[in-house]
Design an enzyme around this catalytic site. Structure first.
Site, PDB file in Angstrom:
ATOM      1  N   TYR A  44      -4.892  -1.146   0.960  1.00  0.00           N
ATOM      2  CA  TYR A  44      -5.399  -1.587  -0.347  1.00  0.00           C
ATOM      3  C   TYR A  44      -5.482  -0.421  -1.322  1.00  0.00           C
ATOM      4  O   TYR A  44      -6.545  -0.132  -1.862  1.00  0.00           O
ATOM      5  CB  TYR A  44      -6.770  -2.256  -0.193  1.00  0.00           C
ATOM      6  CG  TYR A  44      -6.722  -3.465   0.710  1.00  0.00           C
ATOM      7  CD1 TYR A  44      -6.199  -4.659   0.245  1.00  0.00           C
ATOM      8  CD2 TYR A  44      -7.167  -3.400   2.016  1.00  0.00           C
ATOM      9  CE1 TYR A  44      -6.119  -5.766   1.068  1.00  0.00           C
ATOM     10  CE2 TYR A  44      -7.093  -4.497   2.856  1.00  0.00           C
ATOM     11  CZ  TYR A  44      -6.566  -5.671   2.367  1.00  0.00           C
ATOM     12  OH  TYR A  44      -6.487  -6.761   3.195  1.00  0.00           O
TER      13      TYR A  44
ATOM     14  N   TYR B  77     -12.115 -14.389   6.215  1.00  0.00           N
ATOM     15  CA  TYR B  77     -10.963 -13.477   6.198  1.00  0.00           C
ATOM     16  C   TYR B  77     -10.260 -13.593   7.550  1.00  0.00           C
ATOM     17  O   TYR B  77     -10.900 -13.521   8.595  1.00  0.00           O
ATOM     18  CB  TYR B  77     -11.402 -12.016   5.972  1.00  0.00           C
ATOM     19  CG  TYR B  77     -10.241 -11.067   6.064  1.00  0.00           C
ATOM     20  CD1 TYR B  77      -9.433 -10.823   4.956  1.00  0.00           C
ATOM     21  CD2 TYR B  77      -9.902 -10.466   7.269  1.00  0.00           C
ATOM     22  CE1 TYR B  77      -8.326  -9.996   5.041  1.00  0.00           C
ATOM     23  CE2 TYR B  77      -8.793  -9.631   7.362  1.00  0.00           C
ATOM     24  CZ  TYR B  77      -8.014  -9.395   6.252  1.00  0.00           C
ATOM     25  OH  TYR B  77      -6.913  -8.581   6.356  1.00  0.00           O
TER      26      TYR B  77
ATOM     27  N   ASP C 108     -11.687 -17.089  15.292  1.00  0.00           N
ATOM     28  CA  ASP C 108     -11.113 -15.762  15.093  1.00  0.00           C
ATOM     29  C   ASP C 108     -12.190 -14.734  15.448  1.00  0.00           C
ATOM     30  O   ASP C 108     -13.066 -14.441  14.640  1.00  0.00           O
ATOM     31  CB  ASP C 108     -10.664 -15.650  13.632  1.00  0.00           C
ATOM     32  CG  ASP C 108     -10.126 -14.263  13.285  1.00  0.00           C
ATOM     33  OD1 ASP C 108     -10.274 -13.348  14.112  1.00  0.00           O
ATOM     34  OD2 ASP C 108      -9.584 -14.106  12.181  1.00  0.00           O
TER      35      ASP C 108
ATOM     36  N   LYS D   9      -8.412  -5.888  17.575  1.00  0.00           N
ATOM     37  CA  LYS D   9      -9.266  -4.737  17.262  1.00  0.00           C
ATOM     38  C   LYS D   9      -9.818  -4.014  18.500  1.00  0.00           C
ATOM     39  O   LYS D   9      -9.149  -3.163  19.056  1.00  0.00           O
ATOM     40  CB  LYS D   9     -10.390  -5.178  16.326  1.00  0.00           C
ATOM     41  CG  LYS D   9      -9.879  -5.526  14.923  1.00  0.00           C
ATOM     42  CD  LYS D   9     -11.018  -5.709  13.970  1.00  0.00           C
ATOM     43  CE  LYS D   9     -10.586  -6.162  12.600  1.00  0.00           C
ATOM     44  NZ  LYS D   9     -10.220  -5.075  11.712  1.00  0.00           N
TER      45      LYS D   9
END
Ligand code: PMP
Length: 444
Positions: free
Chosen positions: A30, A158, A258, A287
């Site tokens: 980003y 997200y 998720d 992760k």
């Protein structure tokens, strides 16, 4: 500068990192090529400390975006990689298999609820979610209902940066503004109420109504269990998650959870769904799966979904990435899971939670603080205005911590092995920068 790794000194890099080249040629997450923002060269990392090239040491509050749960330079994880490397770094997974993948799949099947027994390995969290969506769509194709192509989710969620997953980002604050026409048109229920408000079953009404009106076109519901991460760092109650499971059952819809951010202990249980006592139909992990060492993710599902997919023609699940089940990544994941389970992770996460509660509470009385939230090893200070990254990032580094705020959110999710003293440095720095922000906005 000399760096120690517990087993001896490591020589510093002979050539320093070319920050000018980085600035001119490399995108960071980003970031803008024209105005990239401050950047700090890291020479090494050990335990809960990052060592910058100039020798400064920072207490790590981010666990490299939820992943490095054991900290850095972990002997057991290093050893797993060193053991695997000479055997094979990688082989394709089409038509071949290997021990690290089979061992890891066994562990994941054993650790999760008994109904989750089929495993698909991918190389990132976003792709694990893409595979989950494909599983659900192909399940309905197999049931002779190919028209079920939409999903329902909640606002402020997200699930990744690829095109299918961006479609679940918040319709107001997420990626829709920029890529609108290219993103699938899913259904959004209001955000789940925050965990601290008393539970009102009426909180389920808006989503129940959306389902009553639209369930025939839906394949399933997708959400992050108990903690909405990058979409707003919002914690919500287990009752809400339980209510979602009940609604999925009422309409025969698939529930995709998720747990890419929450999995492997972060919220206080090994998986967040355990706190609601529910079972997902599809589960995404990533992760912390490899203890933050390598990029690997997994999508797990049930016999029912696998049978459903197989009901469609030849039953092929249409996905197969090049680095599927990379042996090095699987080997380090196996070692990370073993290390986690052999460690007192529950009491560590509990101790972090208690300390975050105690120490972050003081921030509540500061001007500019909208809310303070804690769940497991996650501490959040939500501000009333967005932080100025060019000021706050170097200031946090000056204070000896690595914390990366975004928008109005200042938050930490440290490695579980962080010491109480190191955690105090993180919370004190959070207090201090918020206090200074208020002074700056008063022009002092
Ligand atoms: N889902 C959730 C809940 C996440 O937090 C993330 C990463 N922040 C992803 C999916 C995407 O994972 P990756 O960045 O590995 O693609």
């Amino acid at each position: 500068m000399t760096v120690f790794n517990g087993s001896g000194a490591i020589e510093p890099p002979a050539v320093s990192i070319d920050l000018g080249f980085d600035h001119d040629h490399i995108w960071h997450p980003y970031s803008s090529m024209n105005a990239p923002g401050p950047l700090f060269p890291v020479a090494s990392a050990e335990g809960a400390l990052l060592t910058l090239e100039d020798g400064r040491q920072l207490v790590d509050g981010m666990a490299s975006w939820w992943a490095a749960i054991h900290g850095y330079n972990v002997p057991e994880l290093n050893q797993a990689l060193q053991h695997q490397l000479p055997q094979m770094a990688h082989v394709m997974f089409g038509g071949l298999t290997h021990q690290p993948a089979v061992t890891l799949a066994k562990k994941l099947v054993e650790l999760t609820v008994p109904s989750l027994e089929k495993v698909f390995f991918t190389d990132s969290g976003s792709v694990a979610v893409e595979v989950a969506l494909k599983m659900a769509l192909q399940y309905w194709q197999g049931q002779g209902e190919p028209g079920r192509q939409k999903f329902l989710t909640v606002k402020s969620g997200y699930h990744g940066d690829t095109f299918a997953t961006m479609a679940f980002a918040d319709p107001a604050t997420g990626m829709h503004g920029r890529f609108g026409g290219l993103l699938a048109d899913h259904l959004f229920a209001p955000m789940p109420p925050l965990q601290d408000s008393p539970w009102e079953p009426a909180a389920m009404e808006p989503i129940a109504q959306l389902l009553a009106d639209n369930h025939q076109q839906l394949a399933g519901i997708i959400l992050e269990p108990l903690v909405q991460g990058a979409g707003g760092m919002r914690m919500y109650r287990a009752e809400y998650l339980d209510g979602i499971r009940q609604l999925c059952d009422r309409y025969g819809l698939l529930l995709i959870l998720d747990e890419i951010a929450t999995g492997f202990g972060r919220t206080g249980s090994l998986f967040a769904y355990e706190q609601a006592g529910i079972e997902p139909d599809i589960l995404c992990l990533g992760k912390a799966l490899t203890g933050g060492y390598l990029t690997l993710a997994a999508t797990l599902t049930t016999q029912r979904v696998a049978d459903g997919i197989a009901g469609d023609g030849d039953g092929t699940l249409m996905h197969g990435p090049t680095f599927m089940a990379n042996p090095l990544a699987c080997a380090v994941a196996n070692a990370s899971i073993d290390l986690l389970l052999a460690s007192p992770w529950q009491s560590r996460v509990q101790a972090i939670e208690n300390q975050l509660h105690q120490q972050l509470e003081a921030c509540r009385s500061l001007p500019l603080v909208a809310d303070v939230r804690v769940k497991g090893a996650i501490g959040v200070v939500e501000l009333t205005e967005a932080v100025e990254m060019n000021w706050i990032q170097p200031r946090l580094v000056d204070l000896g911590v690595w914390i990366r705020p975004f928008g109005k959110l200042l938050y930490v999710m440290p490695p579980y092995i962080i010491s109480a003293e190191q955690l105090t440095l993180l919370t004190a720095a959070m207090y201090q920068v918020v206090d200074e922000m208020a002074q700056r906005s008063r022009g002092e």
